[in-house]
Motif scaffolding. Structure first.
Motif, PDB file in Angstrom:
ATOM      1  N   LEU A 652       0.831  -1.205   0.000  1.00 34.80           N
ATOM      2  CA  LEU A 652       0.000   0.000   0.000  1.00 34.80           C
ATOM      3  C   LEU A 652       0.866   1.256   0.000  1.00 34.80           C
ATOM      4  O   LEU A 652       0.584   2.226  -0.721  1.00 34.80           O
ATOM      5  CB  LEU A 652      -0.914  -0.013   1.227  1.00 34.80           C
ATOM      6  N   THR A 653       1.912   1.242   0.823  1.00 34.46           N
ATOM      7  CA  THR A 653       2.797   2.407   0.884  1.00 34.46           C
ATOM      8  C   THR A 653       3.469   2.657  -0.456  1.00 34.46           C
ATOM      9  O   THR A 653       3.545   3.791  -0.936  1.00 34.46           O
ATOM     10  CB  THR A 653       3.866   2.202   1.976  1.00 34.46           C
ATOM     11  N   GLN A 654       3.937   1.582  -1.095  1.00 37.23           N
ATOM     12  CA  GLN A 654       4.612   1.726  -2.382  1.00 37.23           C
ATOM     13  C   GLN A 654       3.673   2.301  -3.434  1.00 37.23           C
ATOM     14  O   GLN A 654       4.055   3.166  -4.222  1.00 37.23           O
ATOM     15  CB  GLN A 654       5.142   0.364  -2.839  1.00 37.23           C
ATOM     16  N   LEU A 655       2.418   1.834  -3.446  1.00 37.17           N
ATOM     17  CA  LEU A 655       1.444   2.354  -4.415  1.00 37.17           C
ATOM     18  C   LEU A 655       1.207   3.848  -4.210  1.00 37.17           C
ATOM     19  O   LEU A 655       1.206   4.634  -5.168  1.00 37.17           O
ATOM     20  CB  LEU A 655       0.123   1.590  -4.292  1.00 37.17           C
ATOM     21  N   ALA A 656       1.003   4.223  -2.940  1.00 34.13           N
ATOM     22  CA  ALA A 656       0.748   5.640  -2.657  1.00 34.13           C
ATOM     23  C   ALA A 656       1.972   6.494  -2.987  1.00 34.13           C
ATOM     24  O   ALA A 656       1.852   7.584  -3.560  1.00 34.13           O
ATOM     25  CB  ALA A 656       0.353   5.813  -1.183  1.00 34.13           C
ATOM     26  N   VAL A 657       3.140   5.995  -2.643  1.00 34.68           N
ATOM     27  CA  VAL A 657       4.362   6.737  -2.938  1.00 34.68           C
ATOM     28  C   VAL A 657       4.559   6.877  -4.442  1.00 34.68           C
ATOM     29  O   VAL A 657       4.995   7.925  -4.938  1.00 34.68           O
ATOM     30  CB  VAL A 657       5.574   6.054  -2.282  1.00 34.68           C
ATOM     31  N   GLU A 658       4.246   5.834  -5.208  1.00 34.24           N
ATOM     32  CA  GLU A 658       4.394   5.887  -6.662  1.00 34.24           C
ATOM     33  C   GLU A 658       3.533   6.989  -7.270  1.00 34.24           C
ATOM     34  O   GLU A 658       3.969   7.720  -8.164  1.00 34.24           O
ATOM     35  CB  GLU A 658       4.031   4.535  -7.281  1.00 34.24           C
ATOM     36  N   VAL A 659       2.294   7.099  -6.772  1.00 31.45           N
ATOM     37  CA  VAL A 659       1.407   8.134  -7.311  1.00 31.45           C
ATOM     38  C   VAL A 659       1.982   9.522  -7.051  1.00 31.45           C
ATOM     39  O   VAL A 659       2.087  10.361  -7.955  1.00 31.45           O
ATOM     40  CB  VAL A 659       0.005   8.001  -6.692  1.00 31.45           C
ATOM     41  N   VAL A 660       2.364   9.776  -5.798  1.00 35.98           N
ATOM     42  CA  VAL A 660       2.912  11.088  -5.440  1.00 35.98           C
ATOM     43  C   VAL A 660       4.229  11.328  -6.172  1.00 35.98           C
ATOM     44  O   VAL A 660       4.511  12.438  -6.650  1.00 35.98           O
ATOM     45  CB  VAL A 660       3.107  11.178  -3.909  1.00 35.98           C
ATOM     46  N   ASN A 661       5.032  10.282  -6.305  1.00 38.80           N
ATOM     47  CA  ASN A 661       6.326  10.415  -6.969  1.00 38.80           C
ATOM     48  C   ASN A 661       6.162  10.771  -8.440  1.00 38.80           C
ATOM     49  O   ASN A 661       6.907  11.590  -8.993  1.00 38.80           O
ATOM     50  CB  ASN A 661       7.109   9.110  -6.820  1.00 38.80           C
ATOM     51  N   HIS A 811      -4.061   0.071  12.945  1.00 42.18           N
ATOM     52  CA  HIS A 811      -3.436  -0.545  14.107  1.00 42.18           C
ATOM     53  C   HIS A 811      -3.625  -2.061  14.138  1.00 42.18           C
ATOM     54  O   HIS A 811      -2.889  -2.755  14.829  1.00 42.18           O
ATOM     55  CB  HIS A 811      -3.996   0.081  15.383  1.00 42.18           C
ATOM     56  N   ASN A 812      -4.630  -2.547  13.403  1.00 43.24           N
ATOM     57  CA  ASN A 812      -4.918  -3.975  13.441  1.00 43.24           C
ATOM     58  C   ASN A 812      -4.929  -4.632  12.073  1.00 43.24           C
ATOM     59  O   ASN A 812      -5.045  -5.852  11.972  1.00 43.24           O
ATOM     60  CB  ASN A 812      -6.273  -4.218  14.118  1.00 43.24           C
ATOM     61  N   ALA A 813      -4.825  -3.828  11.008  1.00 41.15           N
ATOM     62  CA  ALA A 813      -4.829  -4.367   9.651  1.00 41.15           C
ATOM     63  C   ALA A 813      -3.958  -3.449   8.801  1.00 41.15           C
ATOM     64  O   ALA A 813      -3.601  -2.345   9.228  1.00 41.15           O
ATOM     65  CB  ALA A 813      -6.261  -4.446   9.108  1.00 41.15           C
ATOM     66  N   PRO A 814      -3.593  -3.891   7.597  1.00 37.99           N
ATOM     67  CA  PRO A 814      -2.742  -3.041   6.748  1.00 37.99           C
ATOM     68  C   PRO A 814      -3.303  -1.636   6.585  1.00 37.99           C
ATOM     69  O   PRO A 814      -4.468  -1.458   6.239  1.00 37.99           O
ATOM     70  CB  PRO A 814      -2.702  -3.807   5.419  1.00 37.99           C
ATOM     71  N   GLY A 815      -2.501  -0.663   6.825  1.00 40.30           N
ATOM     72  CA  GLY A 815      -2.919   0.737   6.733  1.00 40.30           C
ATOM     73  C   GLY A 815      -2.108   1.582   7.695  1.00 40.30           C
ATOM     74  O   GLY A 815      -0.973   1.264   8.030  1.00 40.30           O
ATOM     75  N   GLY A 816      -2.694   2.713   8.132  1.00 43.18           N
ATOM     76  CA  GLY A 816      -2.001   3.579   9.069  1.00 43.18           C
ATOM     77  C   GLY A 816      -1.960   5.018   8.592  1.00 43.18           C
ATOM     78  O   GLY A 816      -2.404   5.350   7.483  1.00 43.18           O
ATOM     79  N   GLY A 817      -1.413   5.886   9.445  1.00 45.37           N
ATOM     80  CA  GLY A 817      -1.423   7.306   9.162  1.00 45.37           C
ATOM     81  C   GLY A 817      -0.586   7.695   7.963  1.00 45.37           C
ATOM     82  O   GLY A 817      -0.961   8.586   7.195  1.00 45.37           O
ATOM     83  N   PHE A 818       0.528   7.030   7.745  1.00 43.35           N
ATOM     84  CA  PHE A 818       1.395   7.398   6.629  1.00 43.35           C
ATOM     85  C   PHE A 818       0.723   7.097   5.297  1.00 43.35           C
ATOM     86  O   PHE A 818       0.691   7.939   4.393  1.00 43.35           O
ATOM     87  CB  PHE A 818       2.724   6.642   6.731  1.00 43.35           C
ATOM     88  N   ILE A 819       0.172   5.873   5.152  1.00 48.24           N
ATOM     89  CA  ILE A 819      -0.498   5.509   3.905  1.00 48.24           C
ATOM     90  C   ILE A 819      -1.724   6.379   3.690  1.00 48.24           C
ATOM     91  O   ILE A 819      -1.973   6.884   2.577  1.00 48.24           O
ATOM     92  CB  ILE A 819      -0.886   4.015   3.935  1.00 48.24           C
ATOM     93  N   ALA A 820      -2.518   6.565   4.756  1.00 47.19           N
ATOM     94  CA  ALA A 820      -3.714   7.398   4.635  1.00 47.19           C
ATOM     95  C   ALA A 820      -3.350   8.822   4.234  1.00 47.19           C
ATOM     96  O   ALA A 820      -4.037   9.450   3.421  1.00 47.19           O
ATOM     97  CB  ALA A 820      -4.488   7.392   5.956  1.00 47.19           C
TER      98      ALA A 820
END
Length: 932
Positions: A652-661, A811-820
């Motif tokens: 998820l982080t890589q996908l979001a970073v790719e878009v912004v990048n 906190h309990n599944a893939p996700g979090g503040g950075f990805i969001a």
């Protein structure tokens, strides 16, 4: 803890003068003296305990992983130096009140002086080798500030730079030596090191460690060949010179010799290196002190000579020689501080320090003359003064040394010559300035200084006389305690007395006195002899050396940094190839004991797509849009690989970073030239292909070697403690917001600072904006297509909803503040691109700087909140709650920390990219104007 206050109080006291005013000078001096006075009182309270043989200690853990503690000790050696530093320091504070002119910044001077005092106290009390080095370097920095106090004067700037360069370089050598000693012993604890003499001296690393430690000591204490910096430090105000020469800075080197004596002394290398260096320095300093015409210059070279005496004594293979060295440290501190302050008085009242102009001052300054005569007699080693006692001990011990074997008689002979020279320059200093006829053509009419300015000189002179008359009563106990620490055992039996009968040492002292008188009377021959040599200014030679080094360095930089990014990357790739390749050649085989994972068609297809996309990115680099699309495919394949190997958070982080990048790259490439120059030819392309292939092969081989070998990992700890310790099933998120929350807090702080810096850099920046693409086709007049705007407005609420969902489940599944945060930022950026900055800002006037700063603030306050409940910083709490209509839910305070991460990412990303996108609209003509 009160032991730590001896160092901490002067450190806090360095802030006190800055709160005062330059107009209220008495109050400023009084406030400055409070902290060292209390520290001196604490030291005196420990004095009885230390003299009885105890060693009070105090320690606070600082960096345990490095073996570094804020550890202090107060043994006899430390006590002797603490009394000198604080006692003379207080006198310097009083003296400075009257010395500095009205235009001088007194609060700034006192602040630097207190920092100097703190650093020296830290050196002498440090109970840890690394801590000693920290304070050692602090003396170099604080002395740089004091020597360059009159920074508008070229001499002050050059003298400060010279002192910092020489002592700083010696400090680096000392650090290397201390690290070697710590590795030999296995500890940096001072007592452990001092008790490990045999272990250290039997190790093959002993000689390198000894050389490095001695380099540090010799540079700090101005031993030959590093003596040249000290006379040029006389550009400092006289209170600095008095403090530096008597109790601080230059005494740090001889203190180090005394402190490390139990561990390093006794070998033949120590005997020759320390003993001969001290002897040469003794003679060099004494000879040139006789030739100088500047009052402070004479005293500076005499300090070099007396430091040589102390070094010589520590180099002799004798326990009594160490006692004599410690005794001379005290004696030299008293008469040298008195003489420097006297020189400052003469300069202050007469307007010159040139002894060729100064004569007959006794008529105008009888009290100052008396003090100068008494202190000068102590420096010359006249009987009934303290200097005579320690010099006689030095001459006596020089007769017993085995140094030079059959030529050992040279040591006492040359020591006598050095003493003879000290008598001559002391007599010249006193007689030529205060007697020798009437004064003529002085810039100012001399008169006695204020009594309080003269009081420190009188007190120090009285000490010189009292110690000279009553040595056993005044010094025996303190010297025995100091010697016990320097010798790591019982002190030798001391018999301090004025009269020991007629012995060789007494005859040598009388020879020095009579010979010095004769040499003074015939000094014109010495001056005539010296005139045949071309004088060399050490300051100019030093500056020439610095300039030569700068030119050599500039040539090296010019040959490496020619503005070519390709060349920089070439050297980087070659370095990686050499380092990683050499490491791989030392392995027994590329494949480790672990089995390879099975391949399937999906993995092979993904790898092939990623490889071809990477090749297409390089081949199509002139077609920028296509190249970016290919690069995004590489990022997509990386995300799928993360998902395939059970790393959904990374996917998820890589996908979001790719878009912004991709958005960042599109905006940045818009401002770059639309056409890039052609490659130089086939050979260069072949070189680049070979380098790329080699780099990829080495990195792939390294990864394969690592992945096929078993590794000890901390992951099991996180897996076991994620739920009971952090209250979350998503181990990755729990690590980020709980276990390693402090790291995350630092990272988002850096992100916020970088974003603010980029925002300020781009704000109001004007760049060339092309009006057409690489083929010459003008940009479309419709800057914001309706279809793109409609799609962006439709996606925005859906993206925000997904972002909210990703945030809550993190906190309990893939996700979090950075990805969001990245999802939110990408959705808002899409709206900016589709509708434009102005349109978006009118409907959503959001300032992103406060959002980013608020994010860091929320994360920090979440960590501070744990203090309320008596827990360490960033401790998380969690629990299960029942909420009506919603049901059972688990909440953790880490979600507030994650909220701070979310806000920082959104604010920082948009602060950078929205402002970069805004630049494309500056000075762009409107659609109506273009159509017109």
């Amino acid at each position: 803890m009160s032991l730590l206050l001896i160092v901490l109080l002067p450190l806090l006291g360095s802030l006190v003068p800055l709160m005062g005013s330059n107009e209220r000078r008495n109050a400023c001096a009084t406030m400055t003296a409070v902290a060292p006075t209390i520290a001196l009182g604490i030291a005196l309270a420990y004095m009885g305990q230390v003299l009885d043989g105890d060693i009070p200690r105090a320690a606070v853990s600082w960096i345990p992983a490095l073996g570094l503690e804020l550890a202090m000790r107060l043994d006899g050696l430390s006590l002797l130096f603490v009394l000198l530093i604080l006692g003379i320091g207080l006198l310097i504070i009083l003296y400075t009140r009257f010395y500095l002119a009205d235009g001088d910044d007194m609060p700034r001077f006192y602040a630097f002086l207190m920092l100097f005092m703190t650093s020296m106290l830290g050196i002498v009390m440090a109970d840890n080798l690394l801590l000693l080095w920290v304070f050692w370097e602090l003396t170099s920095l604080s002395s740089f500030l004091l020597i360059g106090y009159w920074y508008r004067q070229s001499e002050a700037r050059k003298g400060a730079r010279m002192a910092l360069t020489v002592t700083g370089a010696g400090g680096l050598a000392l650090l290397a030596g201390l690290l070697l000693i710590g590795q030999i012993v296995g500890s940096y604890d001072m007592q452990v090191v001092l008790d490990s003499r045999e272990l250290i001296q039997q190790d093959p690393r002993y000689l390198p460690a000894l050389l490095l430690v001695l380099l540090g000591a010799f540079t700090k204490s101005a031993q030959v060949p590093f003596q040249f910096w000290l006379p040029h430090a006389m550009a400092a105000p006289t209170p600095v010179s008095a403090f530096l020469h008597s109790a601080t800075m230059v005494k740090a080197g001889v203190f180090l010799l005394a402190r490390m004596h139990p561990a390093l002394a006794g070998s033949e290398a120590w005997l020759y290196l320390v003993g001969l260096t001290g002897l040469v320095t003794l003679l060099y300093g004494a000879y040139f002190a006789l030739l100088k015409h500047d009052l402070k210059g004479i005293l500076a070279f005499s300090t070099v000579s007396h430091l040589g005496i102390i070094t010589l004594l520590f180099g002799l293979d004798s326990r009594l020689a160490v006692v004599a060295g410690l005794f001379h440290i005290v004696n030299h501190a008293c008469f040298k501080a008195a003489l420097f302050m006297t020189a400052g008085i003469v300069d202050h009242e007469c307007g010159t320090r040139d002894i060729r102009k100064l004569k007959g001052l006794w008529r105008f300054m009888p009290l100052t003359t008396t003090m100068a005569v008494l202190a000068g007699a102590a420096m010359a080693g006249v009987p009934l003064f303290n200097g005579f006692l320690s010099k006689e001990m030095m001459l006596a011990e020089s007769l017993q040394t085995p140094l030079l074997g059959g030529l050992s008689w040279l040591i006492p002979a040359l020591a006598t010559v050095g003493s003879l020279l000290s008598v001559a320059y002391s007599l010249r200093l006193v007689r030529n300035v205060f007697f020798d006829g009437p004064a003529r053509d002085l810039p100012r009419t001399p008169h006695e200084p204020p009594r309080l300015m003269l009081a420190p000189v009188m007190l120090l002179t009285v000490i010189c006389v009292v110690v000279g008359l009553l040595p056993a009563l005044t010094m025996t106990a303190l010297l025995e305690a100091a010697a016990s620490a320097a010798l790591a055992g019982d002190s030798p039996e001391l018999h301090l007395a004025i009269w020991h009968g007629v012995n060789p040492a007494l005859l040598m002292s009388l020879t020095a006195l009579l010979g010095g008188l004769l040499l003074y009377l015939q000094r014109r021959h010495v001056f005539a002899f010296q005139r045949q040599f071309r004088p060399r200014d050490a300051r100019l030679l030093f500056e020439m050396g610095i300039q030569l080094g700068v030119r050599i360095a500039q040539r090296a930089i010019d040959s490496l940094e020619n503005g070519s990014l390709q060349r920089y990357m070439l050297w980087l790739v070659i370095a990686v190839l050499c380092v990683a390749g050499s490491a791989l050649t030392q392995t027994s085989g590329l494949q480790g004991p672990l089995e390879n994972q099975p391949l399937d068609g999906l993995l092979i297809a993904g790898a092939i797509i990623a490889m071809f996309a990477g090749l297409a990115t390089a081949i199509m680099h002139r077609r920028r849009l296509i190249s970016l699309l290919m690069l995004s495919i590489v990022g997509l394949m990386t995300s799928l690989a993360f998902a395939r190997f059970s790393a959904p958070d990374l996917a998820l982080t890589q996908l979001a970073v790719e878009v912004v990048n991709m958005i960042l790259l599109m905006l940045a490439l818009f401002f770059l030239p639309q056409k890039t120059p052609q490659e130089s030819g086939a050979p260069r392309i072949l070189r680049d292909v070979l380098l790329a292939a080699g780099f990829g092969g080495i990195v792939a081989s390294l990864n394969y070697a690592v992945l096929t070998r078993p590794l000890e990992s901390i992951s099991d700890f996180y897996l076991e403690n994620s739920v009971p310790g952090g209250g979350g099933h998503n181990v990755v998120n729990v690590i980020l917001v709980d276990f390693r929350g402090f790291d995350t807090l630092g990272e988002i702080t850096v992100l916020c600072i970088a974003a603010i810096g980029i925002y300020k850099l781009l704000n109001r920046l004007r760049l060339f904006m092309p009006s057409s693409d690489a083929d010459g086709r003008p940009w479309a007049l419709d800057h914001h297509p309706a279809i793109l705007g409609t799609v962006a407005q439709t996606i925005l609420p859906l993206a925000l909803l997904v972002s909210f969902f990703i945030f809550l489940r993190g906190h309990n599944a893939p996700g979090g503040g950075f990805i969001a945060g990245l999802i939110t930022a990408a959705a808002l950026l899409l709206l900016y691109i589709a509708r434009g900055v102005d349109w978006t800002q009118q409907r959503a006037p959001i300032q992103f700087q406060p959002i980013a700063v608020a994010g860091v603030g929320v994360a920090t306050l979440t960590g501070v909140g744990s203090f309320v409940f008596g827990q360490p910083f960033l401790t998380s709490a969690y629990g299960h709650f029942h909420i009506p209509l919603i049901g059972d839910i688990e909440l953790a305070t880490a979600i507030l920390f994650d909220l701070g991460v979310y806000l920082t990412v959104v604010g920082s990303t948009l602060m950078m990219l929205a402002n970069l996108g805004k630049m494309t609209t500056r000075h762009r003509p409107s659609k109506n104007k273009e159509q017109a």
